[in-house]
Design a protein around this motif. Structure first.
Motif, PDB file in Angstrom:
ATOM      1  N   GLU A 262       0.888  -1.188   0.034  1.00 28.81           N
ATOM      2  CA  GLU A 262       0.085  -0.066   0.029  1.00 28.81           C
ATOM      3  C   GLU A 262       1.017   1.221   0.012  1.00 28.81           C
ATOM      4  O   GLU A 262       0.519   2.253  -0.505  1.00 28.81           O
ATOM      5  CB  GLU A 262      -0.948   0.108   1.119  1.00 28.81           C
ATOM      6  CG  GLU A 262      -1.853  -1.046   1.369  1.00 28.81           C
ATOM      7  CD  GLU A 262      -1.516  -2.278   2.110  1.00 28.81           C
ATOM      8  OE1 GLU A 262      -0.257  -2.213   2.735  1.00 28.81           O
ATOM      9  OE2 GLU A 262      -2.157  -3.276   2.145  1.00 28.81           O
TER      10      GLU A 262
ATOM     11  N   ARG B 255      -4.969   0.539   4.038  1.00 28.64           N
ATOM     12  CA  ARG B 255      -5.223   1.319   2.835  1.00 28.64           C
ATOM     13  C   ARG B 255      -5.818   2.527   2.843  1.00 28.64           C
ATOM     14  O   ARG B 255      -5.759   3.945   2.556  1.00 28.64           O
ATOM     15  CB  ARG B 255      -6.015   0.410   1.801  1.00 28.64           C
ATOM     16  CG  ARG B 255      -6.240   0.663   0.450  1.00 28.64           C
ATOM     17  CD  ARG B 255      -6.569  -0.308  -0.393  1.00 28.64           C
ATOM     18  NE  ARG B 255      -6.370  -0.347  -1.664  1.00 28.64           N
ATOM     19  CZ  ARG B 255      -5.483   0.213  -2.422  1.00 28.64           C
ATOM     20  NH1 ARG B 255      -4.522   0.572  -1.835  1.00 28.64           N
ATOM     21  NH2 ARG B 255      -5.426   0.155  -4.012  1.00 28.64           N
TER      22      ARG B 255
ATOM     23  N   GLU C 234       2.207   2.333  -3.390  1.00 29.99           N
ATOM     24  CA  GLU C 234       1.446   2.980  -4.356  1.00 29.99           C
ATOM     25  C   GLU C 234       1.364   4.515  -4.212  1.00 29.99           C
ATOM     26  O   GLU C 234       0.855   5.263  -4.891  1.00 29.99           O
ATOM     27  CB  GLU C 234      -0.035   2.480  -4.197  1.00 29.99           C
ATOM     28  CG  GLU C 234      -0.214   1.204  -4.455  1.00 29.99           C
ATOM     29  CD  GLU C 234      -1.449   0.504  -4.284  1.00 29.99           C
ATOM     30  OE1 GLU C 234      -2.354   1.146  -3.756  1.00 29.99           O
ATOM     31  OE2 GLU C 234      -1.516  -0.526  -4.252  1.00 29.99           O
TER      32      GLU C 234
END
Length: 176
Positions: A3, A136, A6
């Motif tokens: 996560e 997330r 990203e």
């Protein structure tokens, strides 16, 4: 911990912007330092220093996101500690604003110097807590925190320069 990867570009952009703005703030402060008043030190500690702290916190968060933490909990604890330190710092800034006598804050000052930073650091603490089970989603809270601190820094830096140029210098020119 995929996560975090990203978010790499987001934090490269944000960290670079914060670093550049910190440098510009030092240049501006140097340029306007030619006419300090007896009470300007108190006002600077209440209004100018927090701008550097908020921009530095953006840079710190961007760096912390890139650290290869052994697990999410360790990174979350560090992020939460940064948020808690920010809340304590904001309490000190609130006291400084109330004690200084060089400038009377208006609603915009209260919003950008107290309310929004408190909100940002609180969101950082809450996001850090939430990251244990909802990594997330929590990263969006950290992203919002960092952007908010960056925009607070931009606003407050601009506001300080505008005040120096349009109020202080004009007042000095009128006295001459």
């Amino acid at each position: 911990m995929g996560e975090l990867h990203e978010w790499d570009n987001f934090y490269v952009i944000l960290g670079s912007a914060a670093g550049a703005l910190i440098g510009l703030q030092f240049v501006v402060m140097t340029l306007i330092a030619e006419r300090p008043t007896a009470t300007s030190g108190d006002a600077a500690r209440a209004f100018a220093t927090p701008t550097i702290v908020h921009l530095s916190c953006c840079l710190l968060i961007a760096a912390l996101i890139c650290v290869p933490w052994p697990d999410m909990a360790t990174g979350a604890c560090v992020g939460g500690a940064v948020g808690i330190c920010g809340l304590f710092y904001m309490a000190a800034i609130l006291l400084r604003m109330l004690r200084q006598s060089a400038y009377r804050p208006d609603w915009e000052d209260w919003t950008f110097h107290i309310v929004l930073p408190f909100l940002a650091y609180t969101l950082l603490v809450l996001s850090s807590l939430a990251s244990i089970g909802h990594a997330r989603q929590a990263l969006f809270g950290v992203g919002v925190t960092t952007l908010l601190l960056l925009f607070i820094g931009i606003h407050n830096a601009w506001d300080a320069v505008a005040y120096q140029v349009f109020v202080i210098r004009r007042r000095d020119a009128d006295k001459s």
